[in-house]
Every structure is written in C-alpha cells, then in structure tokens.
Scaffold this active site. Structure first.
Site, mmCIF file in Angstrom:
data_model
loop_
_atom_site.group_PDB
_atom_site.id
_atom_site.type_symbol
_atom_site.label_atom_id
_atom_site.label_comp_id
_atom_site.label_asym_id
_atom_site.label_seq_id
_atom_site.Cartn_x
_atom_site.Cartn_y
_atom_site.Cartn_z
ATOM 1 C CE1 TYR A 52 53.304 59.447 24.789
ATOM 2 C CE2 TYR A 52 52.323 58.240 26.623
ATOM 3 C CZ TYR A 52 53.416 58.534 25.824
ATOM 4 O OH TYR A 52 54.628 57.911 26.056
ATOM 5 C CE LYS A 103 55.577 63.764 19.268
ATOM 6 N NZ LYS A 103 55.937 62.367 19.043
ATOM 7 C CG ASP A 128 52.052 67.822 25.620
ATOM 8 O OD1 ASP A 128 51.955 66.654 26.050
ATOM 9 O OD2 ASP A 128 52.884 68.152 24.774
#
Ligand code: KE4
Length: 428
Positions: free
Chosen positions: A145, A268, A240
């Site tokens: 994702y 994050k 990623d």
C-alpha cells in the site's frame, strides 16, 4: 470491550456527517466487527477512550508515535514553534534543518522535498520517475500500500485490502492500465515482465518490508534483484519507507539491507505525529522538479514550521535515547512471549517481526505474499482482537496491518500484553 456509551453516541453522530463515521477507512473496525471507540487522550504507550477506559496501544497512530504519545520534547517543540506562527508559505529555517537531517540519516537522499502525507510523497515520486525516465509504466506488488494514489490503488493493501476492495472505484482504467502488479517475492514474474516490457517501465515502487498486508518480509536476495533489474533496464527503484523510515534504523530498511534506491518516500515518524511526508533521492532526479525543472509538485503547507519542529524533536530524541537499540530489545521481549504463548496453546500461527514492527498471521502457512496472508483465519483474528481489547490491549483492527512498539512501552507493558494475548489464544 463493546463500545462505551459516549463512543457509541459520538459514532452515531459521526456517521451522519462523516462517510462511514471515520476520516480513514481502516479506523472503522470493519475487519474485526463492532464499532470503533473514540480517543479522549493519549500519553506514552497508553490511550484513554471517551468513556475513560485505558488501553496499551500497539497502533501508535499507525507508526508516527515511535516515542509514545505526547512525548515531552515534541510537545515543547510544537509549543515553541507555534508561538512564532503556525504557517508562513514562505521558506523557514526548520525546513533546511529537516532536509539536512534527512540527507545525513539517509545517504541515498541527496535532495529532498517535504509534503504533507505519505500519499503525497509516493504520488510525487511516481510523477517524478515518469518525468525523469519519460516512461509511463509503474510496477508495484500485490498487497503493498502506497497511499490512495490513483495509479497505485490497484491490488493495494491496508484499508483497501481490509475492505476487500484492493482496486478502488473511481480510478480510470487508463490509469490502472499503466500499473503492473506482481506477486511479492516472485523473481520469475519479475524477470519475464522486464524481458517483455523493460524499456517502457519508469519505476518499481516497493515497501522494502511490506507492512500493509500484515508484515510480509522479502525473501533473501529479492530486494537486490529489484535493484539489479531496474538498473539494467534504466528504470528507477523507489523505496516506499513511509512506515519503515526512521522506524527500523536511522537509514531505514535501505541501511539494514544495504540497497541504494534511486528515490525514497518517507512519512509518519518524520512528522512527530503532525502531517508530514517527504520524498527524496538522487540529485540529478530531484533537480527536474519545479521550479528548476519540468515536473510540477507543490503544497501550501509543505515544510510547515510547526510540523518540521515536531519531526526534528522526535528524530533527535530518538537518536539521543539510542532508540533503535531499545526498540529492538522491546521487540525481542514481545517476540519471546508471543512464541511462548503460541507453543503453550499449540497454535501454529505465523509470527513476523523486524525491530518494533510485528504481525501475527492467524494461519499455519508461512506468509511470503498476499495469497498466503489471505489464508489467515479472520474469524479467529477477530475473536483474538476483541478479547485483547476487552482486556485493555489495543492491536490494529485488521489482520492486514502491522503492530508497533514504542519507546514508551516498558517491560511491564509487554509482560501484561503477553498475558492478555496468551489468554486470548487459549480462548479461541
Ligand atoms: P498516508 O497518506 O496515510 O500518510 O501514507 C500512505 C502510506 C504510504 N506508504 C506506506 C508504506 C504506508 O503504510 C502508508 C499509510 N499506512 C496506513 C497504515 N497501514 C495508514 C493508515 C490509514 O490509512 O488510516
């Protein structure tokens, strides 16, 4: 723990005016059943819901809370920065400090641009890769994702997978057609794709440790294979590391695996809990971004001073506390107790961990790709999740997510968690 009365009231109101009652689908408890609770406050490794029920938290706002919630250095940094103004839309010193730290911690990043989410980071990196290579095709892996980017919402993980709709409605087939999906760890499929279409592939984007279908680790040599095959065919390799960056090592997975990607996406942890993302890499690639080059990318709040101050404070505190070593210690504690509990209850579930990221798949089959992950017994997972929640331990509300330990989790918290988890396994 069924939802408390105040949470129930809030959720009933939320559902009238917020789609699904949530601002992000994975929060809706659809993979585990029941309804979400609402948080009133969080401190350290604990959260309290609006009905004042306390829980040990292993979601950590999906990764950012690596020091735990509301760490003093971050709160102070936010306060001090905010007093001077919360947003300028004009360059500010914090942006240079943050860029300097990122380039120092992640040597493959020679230049970096700040954005406001992981999705923006991956979306921008994809556009940049297409602009740099003048090619259109992007390759991703099933279950990975990369945020809700149109061209990447195909066979996606995390919330998309949780809802069993890894291909979102609203994405034009023309977009999806330019994205090729491969099974993770399948070298043969990778080689035949590049043999057939290598010259038209702009980039591979991969979570180097895929953590959005649960934690599914690359087989030995797989990441190196991605590096070699992209280099051979003039495609870019994009890591990623929105979830793994600054979580698993100072330099992320690329430091652990000694692989140098061309571009890296971050998010994050980097924002200390505030909305921050970033993408960076080789200077020759980054230099074609506007205003110097033809690839446009922008953001009103990119490099926001308060968010930068929060992220800098978090990263510096993590380094000061020798955080990665401590998180590894806590991860090992958790691992020992979970493996003991599995042995004691005769469960053959599959446990995976790297540093402070972990996942227990409720299947007897080793998990090397999305198909393996989907063999998990979701009914058992659901029962386990609610048993733990009822006893004050909050794991991610989906089998297809990863858990996070923070610097604020003490030995006692891990011990309590092990007790609760063992009882939940026995009760299945
Ligand atoms: P955001 O746009 O949500 O900041 O980042 C997207 C993203 C990109 N890349 C990776 C590897 C990610 O894990 C994410 C976001 N992760 C999910 C949790 N699995 C976010 C939780 C949510 O969607 O609410």
């Amino acid at each position: 723990m069924s939802q408390g009365p105040l949470s129930a009231k809030l959720f009933a109101a939320a559902k009238q005016i917020i789609p699904g009652g949530v601002n992000s689908p994975v929060r809706a408890f659809r993979n585990v059943g029941g309804e979400p609770f609402f948080v009133r406050r969080a401190k350290g490794c604990r959260i309290w819901d609006v009905d004042d029920r306390e829980m040990i938290d292993y979601v950590g706002t999906w990764g950012p809370a690596i020091l735990g919630h509301a760490p003093v250095p971050v709160i102070e940094a936010i306060h001090n920065a905010a007093k001077e103004g919360v947003s300028f839309g004009i360059p500010n010193p914090y942006e240079v400090e943050m860029a300097r730290l990122i380039c120092e911690w992640v040597p493959s990043i020679q230049k970096v641009r700040m954005v406001n989410s992981g999705t923006e980071a991956t979306m921008s990196a994809i556009r940049l890769a297409r602009g740099f290579t003048k090619r259109d095709r992007i390759v991703k892996f099933e279950g990975c994702y990369h945020g809700h980017v149109d061209s990447l919402l195909v066979a996606a993980g995390s919330g998309a997978l949780t809802h069993g709709r890894p291909d979102s409605a609203g994405v034009p087939s023309a977009f999806a057609d330019l994205t090729t999906i491969l099974p993770l760890n399948d070298v043969e499929a990778l080689e035949s794709l590049f043999a057939a279409q290598g010259g038209g592939i702009a980039a591979i984007i991969v979570e180097p440790y895929p953590a959005n279908a649960g934690l599914i680790l690359p087989k030995p040599g797989f990441l190196q294979k991605l590096r070699d095959i992209t280099a051979k065919h003039g495609a870019l390799l994009i890591f990623d590391e929105v979830m793994t960056g600054f979580r698993l090592a100072k330099g992320g997975v690329q430091e652990i695996e000694k692989i140098t990607p061309d571009l890296t996406c971050l998010g994050k942890v980097i924002g200390g809990g505030l909305p921050v993302g970033a993408f960076g890499g080789r200077a020759d690639i980054m230099d074609i971004l506007a205003p110097d080059g033809p690839v446009y990318q922008a953001g009103t709040l990119s490099g926001n001073p308060v968010a930068m101050a929060a992220g800098l404070a978090q990263l510096r505190e993590l380094q000061k506390q020798n955080g990665f070593a401590r998180l590894e210690e806590l991860g090992q504690m958790m691992e020992t107790s979970v493996l003991d509990a599995l042995k004691a209850t005769g469960r053959d579930y599959q446990w995976y961990r790297r540093g402070s990221m972990f996942c227990l798949f409720f299947t007897g089959k080793p998990v090397h790709n999305l198909a393996d992950a989907k063999s998990a017994d979701l009914a058992a997972f659901r029962k386990f999740f609610h048993h733990c929640l009822d006893n004050g331990v909050y794991f991610a509300p989906s089998q297809f997510e990863t858990g996070f330990i923070s610097m604020a989790h003490a030995k006692e918290d891990i011990a309590r968690t092990a007790e609760v988890a063992a009882a939940a396994l026995r009760a299945l």
